[in-house]
Design a protein around this motif. Structure first.
Motif, PDB file in Angstrom:
ATOM      1  N   PHE A  60       0.832  -1.230  -0.085  1.00 17.21           N
ATOM      2  CA  PHE A  60      -0.079  -0.060   0.011  1.00 17.21           C
ATOM      3  C   PHE A  60       0.953   1.352  -0.096  1.00 17.21           C
ATOM      4  O   PHE A  60       0.426   2.338  -0.209  1.00 17.21           O
ATOM      5  CB  PHE A  60      -0.867  -0.085   1.196  1.00 17.21           C
ATOM      6  N   GLY A  61       2.122   1.149   0.052  1.00 27.64           N
ATOM      7  CA  GLY A  61       3.084   2.177  -0.078  1.00 27.64           C
ATOM      8  C   GLY A  61       4.192   2.292   1.117  1.00 27.64           C
ATOM      9  O   GLY A  61       4.582   1.239   1.303  1.00 27.64           O
ATOM     10  N   ILE A 116       2.549   4.881   6.418  1.00 30.09           N
ATOM     11  CA  ILE A 116       1.219   4.348   6.450  1.00 30.09           C
ATOM     12  C   ILE A 116       0.519   4.453   7.737  1.00 30.09           C
ATOM     13  O   ILE A 116      -0.462   4.637   8.122  1.00 30.09           O
ATOM     14  CB  ILE A 116       1.168   2.977   5.520  1.00 30.09           C
ATOM     15  N   SER A 173      -3.107  -2.715  -3.147  1.00 28.88           N
ATOM     16  CA  SER A 173      -2.461  -1.750  -3.978  1.00 28.88           C
ATOM     17  C   SER A 173      -2.673  -0.327  -3.199  1.00 28.88           C
ATOM     18  O   SER A 173      -3.854  -0.339  -2.476  1.00 28.88           O
ATOM     19  CB  SER A 173      -3.490  -1.537  -5.433  1.00 28.88           C
ATOM     20  N   SER A 174      -1.811   0.665  -3.568  1.00 25.06           N
ATOM     21  CA  SER A 174      -1.925   1.906  -2.837  1.00 25.06           C
ATOM     22  C   SER A 174      -3.169   2.507  -3.343  1.00 25.06           C
ATOM     23  O   SER A 174      -3.443   3.477  -2.758  1.00 25.06           O
ATOM     24  CB  SER A 174      -0.621   2.709  -3.327  1.00 25.06           C
ATOM     25  N   ASP A 175      -3.999   2.025  -4.474  1.00 27.35           N
ATOM     26  CA  ASP A 175      -4.893   2.775  -5.112  1.00 27.35           C
ATOM     27  C   ASP A 175      -6.226   2.578  -3.910  1.00 27.35           C
ATOM     28  O   ASP A 175      -7.188   3.258  -4.075  1.00 27.35           O
ATOM     29  CB  ASP A 175      -5.538   2.360  -6.421  1.00 27.35           C
ATOM     30  N   LEU A 235      -5.838   2.363  -0.591  1.00 24.67           N
ATOM     31  CA  LEU A 235      -5.385   2.861   0.741  1.00 24.67           C
ATOM     32  C   LEU A 235      -6.386   3.548   1.522  1.00 24.67           C
ATOM     33  O   LEU A 235      -6.612   3.362   2.691  1.00 24.67           O
ATOM     34  CB  LEU A 235      -3.911   3.459   0.852  1.00 24.67           C
TER      35      LEU A 235
END
Length: 438
Positions: free
Chosen positions: A51-52, A57, A113-115, A117
């Motif tokens: 997620f990054g 985070i 996926s970071s999209d 988060l």
């Protein structure tokens, strides 16, 4: 005639036991959110590298939960007060519980996926808000399913059921989906599918476990003498202000207890929140080993909480809380000073910590429940939630500052212990025996 009265008493006793079990099954199901979503599975997944930045985070998660905490602090006493006056306590328990169920199920759509988060952070925060609202009404029902002589045992039974529910659900999640390369129904870890399917299981678990209390325990009806006029939403804040002022004038020790319990309850939350972090970063536990430890921790905490509930009824809540906090401080210091001793230290001293957490939580609830007059349970437990959330920054801040200042993660243990110590010191002057709130 005597025989009829005896049969009626036995039937009533059986009915009471049935209601206690039905009520406690909500605690059993709540492990789906407490253990699987917020502590050991979903938040660990959400703060992963998929997620990054793993160093960024967790802070974002903290801000999301801080916003949720503000909403709870502002709204919890009002929602509790209004459930009292409307006579729909069970109704709002159901509404908020199934809001949590729906939110937990929606976590299935949070792909690795970071999209996704922001969606994940929003769902965790929203779930916390509705879970706390449900908890206000659930705690308020404690007086409906217990008597003054059994309230400690019943509360401990509920907390214990929560821990035992966590054991069973974590075992299913771990061995069914997380540990195997190919889990049940062919589920794999690709794109976070194992965790996402676990969220569907958690949602179903909580939803089904909540049904007994909604079916078996009657809706609350305030005694005629205790009923209060219904007011509009914003007018509720004026009523709340009046109630707090009256509480300060007529039952100041209760206010002191709310403040003390807010501090030590945040320390208790910190033990669980950062327990997994410490196990992994200081003692070298793998993610799977963290879950195994969590299962063992729930066993210890559940058995201890159920057993100590009897002492709560005999000795009172305050001695139980003081003993538990002292035990937590000693165990935490062992973890701190022997942190170089490897996993065996965390397994022994860490499980000792769990021995005391549940009794402190349960006794804190019963201490307050014994003071609340009929018709004001939701309001006062709303204040209980609010005071707890108003200082929810203490343990995370103390942990972070300790680590930042001294440069090693294990120093965070002292930060949490400091919060518990302050809570203990604030509790000592509070009288063990108090009159009902006026």
């Amino acid at each position: 005639m005597h025989m009829i009265q005896t049969v009626a008493a036995v039937a009533d006793s059986a009915a009471t036991r049935g209601r206690v079990v039905a009520w406690a099954f909500w605690d059993w199901g709540s492990a789906a959110f407490n253990a699987v979503v917020t502590t050991f599975v979903f938040t660990v997944y959400l703060t992963g590298s998929a997620f990054g930045d793993k160093d960024v985070i967790p802070a974002q998660l903290g801000w999301a939960l801080a916003i949720a905490g503000i909403l709870i602090a502002v709204l919890a006493p009002i929602t509790g007060q209004r459930s009292d006056t409307s006579g729909r306590r069970k109704f709002w328990l159901g509404v908020n519980t199934f809001a949590v169920v729906a939110i937990t199920a929606t976590m299935f759509f949070v792909e690795a996926s970071s999209d996704y988060l922001v969606l994940g952070l929003f769902l965790v925060a929203a779930g916390n808000v509705f879970f706390e609202f449900a908890g206000v009404n659930y705690n308020a029902m404690l007086a409906q399913v217990s008597t003054p002589g059994t309230i400690g045992k019943v509360s401990g039974f509920g907390w214990g059921m929560g821990y035992l529910g966590g054991i069973v659900l974590l075992l299913i999640v771990y061995f069914g989906f997380i540990a195997p390369e190919v889990g049940l129904f062919g589920v794999t870890s690709e794109n976070g599918l194992a965790v996402r399917v676990s969220m569907l299981l958690a949602a179903a678990w909580f939803g089904l476990s909540a049904l007994p209390v909604l079916v078996r325990v009657p809706e609350y009806r305030a005694p005629t003498a205790e009923r209060r006029q219904r007011v509009g939403f914003f007018r509720s804040y004026a009523v709340l202000g009046h109630d707090i002022a009256r509480l300060w004038k007529t039952s100041r020790p209760t206010v002191y207890f709310l403040l003390a319990s807010a501090v030590f309850r945040d320390g208790l939350a910190g033990v669980f929140t950062f327990g997994g972090v410490l196990a992994a970063s200081v003692f070298g536990f793998s993610p799977g080993e963290v879950i195994i430890f969590a299962i063992a921790a729930n066993v210890v905490a559940g058995v201890a909480t159920m057993g100590v509930g009897v002492l709560d009824d005999r000795l009172g809540a305050k001695p139980v809380i003081l003993t538990a906090l002292a035990g937590l401080l000693m165990s935490g210091l062992v973890v701190f000073f022997l942190h170089d001793g490897g996993q065996i230290v965390f397994w022994t001293a860490g499980l000792a910590l769990c021995l005391f957490v549940g009794p402190a939580q349960s006794a804190s609830r019963t201490f307050l429940a014994r003071l609340i007059p009929a018709g004001r349970e939701g309001e006062v437990f709303g204040l209980y939630a609010t005071t707890g959330r108003s200082v929810s920054f203490l343990a995370p801040t103390a942990f972070a500052l300790s680590v930042t200042i001294f440069g090693e993660t294990y120093w965070g243990i002292l930060g949490i212990m400091l919060v518990l110590l302050v809570g203990l010191l604030l509790l000592i002057p509070v009288a063990a025996k108090q009159q009902k709130i006026a």
